[in-house]
Design a protein around this motif. Structure first.
Motif, PDB file in Angstrom:
ATOM      1  N   VAL A  67       3.966   9.819 -10.013  1.00  0.00           N
ATOM      2  CA  VAL A  67       3.283  10.026 -11.292  1.00  0.00           C
ATOM      3  C   VAL A  67       2.541  11.349 -11.298  1.00  0.00           C
ATOM      4  N   ALA A  68       1.968  11.720 -10.175  1.00  0.00           N
ATOM      5  CA  ALA A  68       1.210  12.970 -10.088  1.00  0.00           C
ATOM      6  C   ALA A  68       2.092  14.187 -10.297  1.00  0.00           C
TER       7      ALA A  68
ATOM      8  N   GLU B   2       0.830  -1.205   0.000  1.00  0.00           N
ATOM      9  CA  GLU B   2       0.000   0.000   0.000  1.00  0.00           C
ATOM     10  C   GLU B   2       0.870   1.264   0.000  1.00  0.00           C
TER      11      GLU B   2
ATOM     12  N   PHE C  98       4.300   5.522  -5.687  1.00  0.00           N
ATOM     13  CA  PHE C  98       4.251   5.583  -7.147  1.00  0.00           C
ATOM     14  C   PHE C  98       3.194   6.561  -7.645  1.00  0.00           C
ATOM     15  N   ARG C  99       2.034   6.573  -6.997  1.00  0.00           N
ATOM     16  CA  ARG C  99       0.981   7.523  -7.391  1.00  0.00           C
ATOM     17  C   ARG C  99       1.463   8.962  -7.207  1.00  0.00           C
ATOM     18  N   ALA C 100       2.170   9.223  -6.112  1.00  0.00           N
ATOM     19  CA  ALA C 100       2.687  10.571  -5.848  1.00  0.00           C
ATOM     20  C   ALA C 100       3.725  10.965  -6.888  1.00  0.00           C
TER      21      ALA C 100
ATOM     22  N   SER D 244       2.498   1.635  -3.450  1.00  0.00           N
ATOM     23  CA  SER D 244       1.511   2.133  -4.402  1.00  0.00           C
ATOM     24  C   SER D 244       1.298   3.637  -4.230  1.00  0.00           C
ATOM     25  N   SER D 245       1.201   4.093  -3.009  1.00  0.00           N
ATOM     26  CA  SER D 245       1.029   5.522  -2.729  1.00  0.00           C
ATOM     27  C   SER D 245       2.231   6.329  -3.213  1.00  0.00           C
TER      28      SER D 245
END
Length: 85
Positions: A19-20, A9, A15-17, A12-13
């Motif tokens: 990409v953002a 988790e 990687f999302r940050a 994943s967070s």
């Protein structure tokens, strides 16, 4: 050396940050930093049509993919010139 131990988790967070924060469109300053030249050089090249850019609401914007393609083309051309010599 830095080691991080993240659960799925958290990873994943992270990687999302990441990409953002990656924008497909660069400002004049970002493009200059990316190309490692001055903003004046980038602006002049964009005005001349040498460098791919868009003038939106009076401000230059540069699609990162277009800059990457332009860079690749410059490298290809330079290699061709050295091979021909």
């Amino acid at each position: 050396r830095l080691e991080l131990f993240l659960n799925p988790e958290q990873l994943s967070s992270l990687f999302r940050a990441l990409v953002a924060t990656q924008h497909g469109m660069m400002t004049l300053r970002e493009a200059a930093n990316y190309l490692r030249v001055s903003t004046g050089v980038v602006e002049q090249m964009a005005q001349e049509g040498t460098l791919p850019g868009l003038l939106l609401e009076g401000r230059w914007r540069f699609p990162k993919t277009s800059l990457d393609e332009w860079l690749s083309l410059q490298v290809f051309r330079a290699k061709g010139e050295t091979d021909a010599a």
